[in-house]
Enzyme design. Structure first.
Site, mmCIF file in Angstrom:
data_model
loop_
_atom_site.group_PDB
_atom_site.id
_atom_site.type_symbol
_atom_site.label_atom_id
_atom_site.label_comp_id
_atom_site.label_asym_id
_atom_site.label_seq_id
_atom_site.Cartn_x
_atom_site.Cartn_y
_atom_site.Cartn_z
ATOM 1 N N ASP A 67 48.523 42.237 33.834
ATOM 2 C CA ASP A 67 49.390 42.443 34.665
ATOM 3 C C ASP A 67 50.667 41.646 34.723
ATOM 4 O O ASP A 67 50.789 40.916 33.609
ATOM 5 C CB ASP A 67 48.535 41.887 36.178
ATOM 6 C CG ASP A 67 47.922 40.488 36.089
ATOM 7 O OD1 ASP A 67 48.039 39.742 34.812
ATOM 8 O OD2 ASP A 67 47.217 40.008 36.725
ATOM 9 N N ASN A 137 40.223 35.116 45.909
ATOM 10 C CA ASN A 137 39.969 36.119 46.650
ATOM 11 C C ASN A 137 39.405 37.024 46.064
ATOM 12 O O ASN A 137 38.880 38.202 46.643
ATOM 13 C CB ASN A 137 41.178 36.461 47.457
ATOM 14 C CG ASN A 137 42.081 37.192 46.292
ATOM 15 O OD1 ASN A 137 41.726 37.091 45.115
ATOM 16 N ND2 ASN A 137 43.192 37.673 46.724
ATOM 17 N N HIS A 139 39.892 38.642 43.282
ATOM 18 C CA HIS A 139 40.870 39.539 42.501
ATOM 19 C C HIS A 139 40.753 39.399 40.854
ATOM 20 O O HIS A 139 40.130 38.555 40.441
ATOM 21 C CB HIS A 139 42.406 39.399 42.890
ATOM 22 C CG HIS A 139 42.902 38.274 42.231
ATOM 23 N ND1 HIS A 139 44.204 37.857 42.695
ATOM 24 C CD2 HIS A 139 42.784 37.445 41.248
ATOM 25 C CE1 HIS A 139 44.546 36.845 42.290
ATOM 26 N NE2 HIS A 139 43.712 36.540 41.160
ATOM 27 N N GLU A 144 43.881 43.305 44.014
ATOM 28 C CA GLU A 144 43.550 42.329 45.093
ATOM 29 C C GLU A 144 42.392 43.017 46.229
ATOM 30 O O GLU A 144 42.201 44.330 45.899
ATOM 31 C CB GLU A 144 44.890 42.141 45.953
ATOM 32 C CG GLU A 144 46.051 41.499 45.051
ATOM 33 C CD GLU A 144 45.931 40.051 45.385
ATOM 34 O OE1 GLU A 144 44.684 39.458 45.012
ATOM 35 O OE2 GLU A 144 46.522 39.278 45.883
HETATM 36 P P1 PGA Z 1 43.400 31.044 37.398
HETATM 37 O O1 PGA Z 1 43.629 32.345 38.204
HETATM 38 O O2 PGA Z 1 42.858 31.199 36.091
HETATM 39 O O3 PGA Z 1 44.848 30.181 37.404
HETATM 40 O O4 PGA Z 1 42.481 30.011 38.409
HETATM 41 C C1 PGA Z 1 42.936 33.430 38.149
HETATM 42 C C2 PGA Z 1 43.380 34.415 38.580
HETATM 43 O O5 PGA Z 1 43.878 34.370 39.716
HETATM 44 O O6 PGA Z 1 42.839 35.672 38.124
#
Ligand code: PGA
Length: 251
Positions: A67, A137, A139, A144
């Site tokens: 992404d 959340n 995702h 999302e």
């Molecule tokens: P993080 O993010 O590795 O910084 O916890 C993971 C994500 O949001 O996919």
């Protein structure tokens, strides 16, 4: 599902890197799906070390990142392209032509999504090993919570919590992107192997819900339960709710 318990983040990083390293040893021209975020940083550091030691090489590998922020270019410090350059690409022997990133600055984002899907479509056997983190959340990538599981690369409005999680990386008062582009579920679910990484207590509740609750698009990571070759590598803090509710699965 293969659930790998790690005592802490250091162990998680070593084990995740070992999985990717063995993938590259067994198939040097592997197609790797890569994630950004805090979680995979230690894994990438271990992989850099393995390249420096001569144990593995990325020279024949191809990569696809999950992404990017809409509006971000690879030169922007907060972009995911820049993140990958910093933590992995500039330090290993990947051929720049084999790196695939989404262009958040593309004039036509819809066209950019199609370009990425087409590029993914050219990879005959799909992604060999997909690394994923998980958002609080649920995702994966920037997929999302939604009312369906989007299959293809698409533009997303980021949830407030996702935007907030990024605030730490921006100067006070800076404008934080509110939209992202993300690979959809098709290439993720089509990957031969999926490695889901989770570290820290902030992931404990969502990890339990994703892995033991209902499979539903409101918890995007829950779709991974339908993947035939999912390995979850998580540390004790991220596994704390699972340990409490389903002790026999971990211990
Ligand atoms: P993080 O993010 O590795 O910084 O916890 C993971 C994500 O949001 O996919």
């Amino acid at each position: 599902m293969n659930l790998i318990y790690c005592e802490d983040y250091a162990e998680l990083s070593r084990k995740a890197a070992s999985v990717v390293a063995s993938q590259l040893i067994l198939n040097p021209s592997s197609v790797l799906g890569l994630a950004t975020g805090n979680t995979p940083i230690g894994c990438y550091a271990q992989l850099v070390e393995a390249v420096l030691n001569g144990d593995i090489s990325f020279s024949e590998a191809r990569t696809f990142n999950l992404d990017e922020y809409v509006g971000a270019s690879r030169e922007d410090e907060q972009s995911f392209g820049h993140f990958m350059d910093t933590h992995l690409f500039s330090k290993v022997d990947l051929n720049p032509e084999n790196i695939n990133l989404l262009d958040g600055r593309a004039k036509d984002i819809g066209q950019e999504c199609l370009r990425y899907d087409e590029k993914l479509g050219f990879v005959q056997c799909g992604i060999d090993c997909q690394i994923l983190g998980v958002g609080r959340n649920g995702h994966i990538g920037f997929n999302e919570p939604d009312d369906h599981f989007p299959l293809n690369t698409h533009i997303v409005d980021l949830e407030e919590g996702t935007i907030e999680a990024q605030r730490a990386y921006y100067a006070p008062g800076a404008v934080i992107p509110t939209q992202g582009i993300t690979m959809g579920m098709r290439p993720i679910m089509g990957a031969k192997q999926v490695i889901l990484l989770a570290s820290g207590e902030s992931k404990a509740a969502i990890l339990e819900e994703a892995l033991f609750g209902l499979v539903k698009p409101e918890i995007p990571a829950s779709i991974l339960r339908f993947h035939g070759n999912l390995t979850v590598i998580a540390d004790r803090a991220a596994l704390s709710v699972i340990i409490e509710k389903h002790p026999s699965v971990v211990l």
